[in-house]
Design a protein around this motif. Structure first.
Motif, PDB file in Angstrom:
ATOM      1  N   LEU A  11       1.393  -9.810   0.215  1.00 17.24           N
ATOM      2  CA  LEU A  11       2.305  -9.288   1.097  1.00 17.24           C
ATOM      3  C   LEU A  11       1.282  -8.890   2.037  1.00 17.24           C
ATOM      4  N   LEU A  12       0.282  -8.342   2.196  1.00 10.10           N
ATOM      5  CA  LEU A  12      -0.825  -8.147   3.319  1.00 10.10           C
ATOM      6  C   LEU A  12      -1.285  -9.449   3.890  1.00 10.10           C
ATOM      7  N   GLN A  13      -1.533 -10.165   2.950  1.00  6.53           N
ATOM      8  CA  GLN A  13      -2.024 -11.590   3.622  1.00  6.53           C
ATOM      9  C   GLN A  13      -1.168 -12.506   4.316  1.00  6.53           C
ATOM     10  N   ALA A  14       0.141 -12.318   3.878  1.00  7.06           N
ATOM     11  CA  ALA A  14       1.319 -12.895   4.769  1.00  7.06           C
ATOM     12  C   ALA A  14       1.147 -12.325   6.289  1.00  7.06           C
ATOM     13  N   ILE A  15       1.325 -10.913   6.197  1.00  4.20           N
ATOM     14  CA  ILE A  15       1.310 -10.327   7.416  1.00  4.20           C
ATOM     15  C   ILE A  15       0.208 -10.814   8.361  1.00  4.20           C
ATOM     16  N   ALA A  16      -1.020 -10.648   7.648  1.00  7.84           N
ATOM     17  CA  ALA A  16      -2.179 -10.834   8.426  1.00  7.84           C
ATOM     18  C   ALA A  16      -2.163 -12.444   9.128  1.00  7.84           C
ATOM     19  N   LEU A  17      -1.825 -13.356   8.063  1.00 10.58           N
ATOM     20  CA  LEU A  17      -1.741 -14.722   8.415  1.00 10.58           C
ATOM     21  C   LEU A  17      -0.324 -14.860   9.430  1.00 10.58           C
ATOM     22  N   GLN A  18       0.516 -13.857   9.729  1.00 11.28           N
ATOM     23  CA  GLN A  18       1.610 -13.895  10.800  1.00 11.28           C
ATOM     24  C   GLN A  18       2.591 -14.677  10.155  1.00 11.28           C
ATOM     25  N   THR A  19       3.012 -14.799   8.902  1.00 14.58           N
ATOM     26  CA  THR A  19       3.988 -15.345   8.381  1.00 14.58           C
ATOM     27  C   THR A  19       4.975 -14.233   7.841  1.00 14.58           C
ATOM     28  N   PRO A  20       6.264 -14.417   8.374  1.00 15.78           N
ATOM     29  CA  PRO A  20       7.198 -13.574   8.033  1.00 15.78           C
ATOM     30  C   PRO A  20       7.479 -13.386   6.651  1.00 15.78           C
ATOM     31  N   VAL A  21       7.843 -12.249   6.134  1.00 16.09           N
ATOM     32  CA  VAL A  21       7.755 -12.164   4.597  1.00 16.09           C
ATOM     33  C   VAL A  21       9.129 -11.342   4.153  1.00 16.09           C
ATOM     34  N   ILE A  22       9.374 -11.798   3.142  1.00 14.60           N
ATOM     35  CA  ILE A  22      10.479 -10.873   2.384  1.00 14.60           C
ATOM     36  C   ILE A  22       9.713 -10.337   0.940  1.00 14.60           C
ATOM     37  N   ALA A  23       9.825  -9.127   0.803  1.00 12.14           N
ATOM     38  CA  ALA A  23       9.013  -8.514  -0.492  1.00 12.14           C
ATOM     39  C   ALA A  23       9.936  -7.374  -1.485  1.00 12.14           C
ATOM     40  N   ASN A  59       5.787   1.371   3.353  1.00 13.72           N
ATOM     41  CA  ASN A  59       4.858   1.493   4.603  1.00 13.72           C
ATOM     42  C   ASN A  59       4.774   0.319   5.544  1.00 13.72           C
ATOM     43  N   CYS A  60       4.823  -0.930   4.904  1.00 18.21           N
ATOM     44  CA  CYS A  60       4.985  -2.340   5.553  1.00 18.21           C
ATOM     45  C   CYS A  60       6.387  -2.119   6.072  1.00 18.21           C
ATOM     46  N   VAL A  61       7.557  -1.894   5.700  1.00 18.96           N
ATOM     47  CA  VAL A  61       8.741  -1.670   6.099  1.00 18.96           C
ATOM     48  C   VAL A  61       8.691  -0.852   7.408  1.00 18.96           C
TER      49      VAL A  61
END
Length: 357
Positions: free
Chosen positions: A270-282, A295-297
Motif C-alpha cells: 500500500l505504501l509502496q503504491a503511494i510512493a510510486l504515485q499509483t492510485p490504490v484501493i486497499a 491513516n492513509c485514508v
C-alpha cells in the motif's frame, strides 16, 4: 581480508511475507554494492513457501526465530556476523548475542506495536539503529512514556524513513511490460499480499481474483493478479486475466509503478503504491493493517474497501473516474515521502564498511 558477514532475521510465517521481501530487496542491493566481498545469511521459518527458494544461505527453523531463542543465539555466536538486521523480529537475547560477537544491530519496525518493542528497556545499549519504514502521516508520534524512556535510557531513537521501495530502472520497466504484453497506465494490478491470509474462511487472494474478473469486464482494463508465494492452490486458468504466483521484488515494483490502478492489501505494498504515485484501493486483511489503512485514508492517499467483491468493484469504478483519479495523483505529488530503501541501504553499507576487519 575475509568477507563481511550480514545476517537477516525477518519475521517469517506462513501468513505474511512483507518482512522477508524487504530483507531480500535489501540483501540484493547490498550484494551488488560489495561486489563479491559480502556473505549473506538468512534465518527463516521452514514452514514458509519461500524458505526453500531463498537465494542466500539459509538456516531453517521449526517456527519463528522469536520462539527459537537458544538456537538463534547459538547460530549468531558461531557465525559471528558483522551486522544483524532484525526486521520486526528479534528477542533481546538475540541482540545481546550479536553485540557479544561485536556485531552492529539494526532493528526495523513498521507500526506502533513493533516500534514499541524496540523501545523496551531490555533493548538498552543493544540496538545501534532503529528505522521505522513508515511515512510520518501513517504512524502516531511517540507517546510521552516512550519519549521519557529515550530521555532517560540509552535506547536507539526510532526514525521514520518512509516506505521501502527499490525503484526499477527504465529498462526494467520496459522489460516487464513487454514480458506480459501490457501498456503503461492501461492495466489493473491486483495483489492480496502473501497469498496466505483468509477472511470468513475464504482465501483473500481468491476474493481478489473473483473481483478482478468482474473489474476487467467493467472497466476494460487488462488485469494482472499476483496471488503471492504463500498461495498453495493451483492458479486459475483463464484467458481473461494474467495470473502469477509471485514476482521478484523489482519486477513487482516495476509493474506497480506503471499500473493505472492497484488493488492491494493494506500491508507494505500500500505504501509502496503511494510512493510510486499509483492510485490504490486497499482492504485490511490482517489485524495490523487497519490503523495503517485508516491513516492513509485520512491523509487522502488511499481508497478503503471492505473484503466484499461488490464493494471493491464499486471502489474501482469510483477510483478510475477522472473526478477522483486526478485529485489522487495531485495529492501524491505533494507528499513528502522519504525513501527508506536508500537510507537503510546506505546505513547498513556504512556499518559493514566500518565494522571489524
Amino acid at each position: 581480508m575475509s568477507n563481511k558477514r550480514l545476517l537477516f532475521i525477518p519475521v517469517s510465517s506462513p501468513e505474511g511475507i512483507g518482512e522477508y521481501m524487504r530483507s531480500l530487496l535489501l540483501a540484493n542491493g547490498l550484494l551488488a554494492e560489495f561486489a563479491g566481498m559480502l556473505d549473506i545469511h538468512f534465518i527463516l521459518n521452514k514452514h514458509t513457501t519461500y524458505a526453500d527458494v531463498c537465494p542466500f544461505d539459509t538456516t531453517l527453523l521449526e517456527s519463528s526465530a522469536t520462539k527459537e531463542v537458544a538456537l538463534v543465539c547459538d547460530f549468531i555466536t558461531a557465525y559471528k556476523p558483522d551486522v544483524v538486521v532484525f526486521d520486526c523480529a528479534g528477542r533481546a537475547a538475540h541482540m545481546k548475542a550479536a553485540k557479544e560477537v561485536g556485531a552492529k544491530v539494526v532493528f526495523i519496525s513498521q507500526h506502533e506495536k513493533k516500534r514499541a518493542k524496540g523501545l523496551k528497556l531490555n533493548r538498552a545499549n543493544l540496538i545501534d539503529v532503529h528505522w521505522v519504514v513508515q511515512p510520518d502521516y501513517c504512524i502516531a508520534p511517540l507517546s510521552w512514556v516512550e519519549t521519557t524512556k529515550l530521555d532517560m535510557f540509552p535506547l536507539a531513537h526510532p526514525r521514520n524513513v518512509g516506505p521501502f521501495v527499490a525503484h526499477a530502472s527504465e529498462e526494467q520497466k520496459k522489460q516487464v511490460l513487454n514480458k506480459y504484453g501490457l501498456e503503461e497506465n492501461n492495466y489493473l494490478l491486483v495483489n492480496a499480499g502473501s497469498g496466505g491470509h483468509t477472511f470468513n474462511n475464504l482465501n483473500c487472494a481468491d476474493t481478489y481474483f473473483d473481483t478482478a474478473l468482474k473489474a476487467g469486464k467493467k472497466t476494460g482494463l487488462k488485469t494482472v493478479v499476483v496471488f503471492g508465494s504463500n498461495y498453495t492452490k493451483i492458479l486459475p486458468k483463464t484467458s481473461e486475466i494474467i495470473c502469477l504466483t509471485s514476482l521478484e521484488g523489482t519486477d513487482f515494483l516495476a509493474l506497480l509503478s506503471q499500473a493505472k490502478l492497484a488493488l492491494l492489501s493494506a500491508g507494505d505494498t500500500l505504501l509502496q503504491a503511494i510512493a510510486l504515485q499509483t492510485p490504490v484501493i486497499a482492504c485490511a486483511i490482517s489485524k495490523d493493517q487497519h490503523t495503517r489503512l485508516e491513516n492513509c485514508v485520512n491523509a487522502g492517499v488511499a481508497i478503503k474497501a471492505s473484503l466484499n467483491p461488490d464493494d471493491i468493484l464499486s471502489k474501482i469504478e469510483y477510483a478510475i473516474d477522472d473526478r477522483h483519479y486526478k485529485p489522487l495523483l495531485a495529492k501524491y505529488r505533494k507528499l513528502e515521502s522519504p525513501q527508506s530503501y536508500s537510507v537503510i541501504t546506505s546505513g547498513v553499507k556504512n556499518m559493514l564498511a566500518g565494522s571489524r576487519a
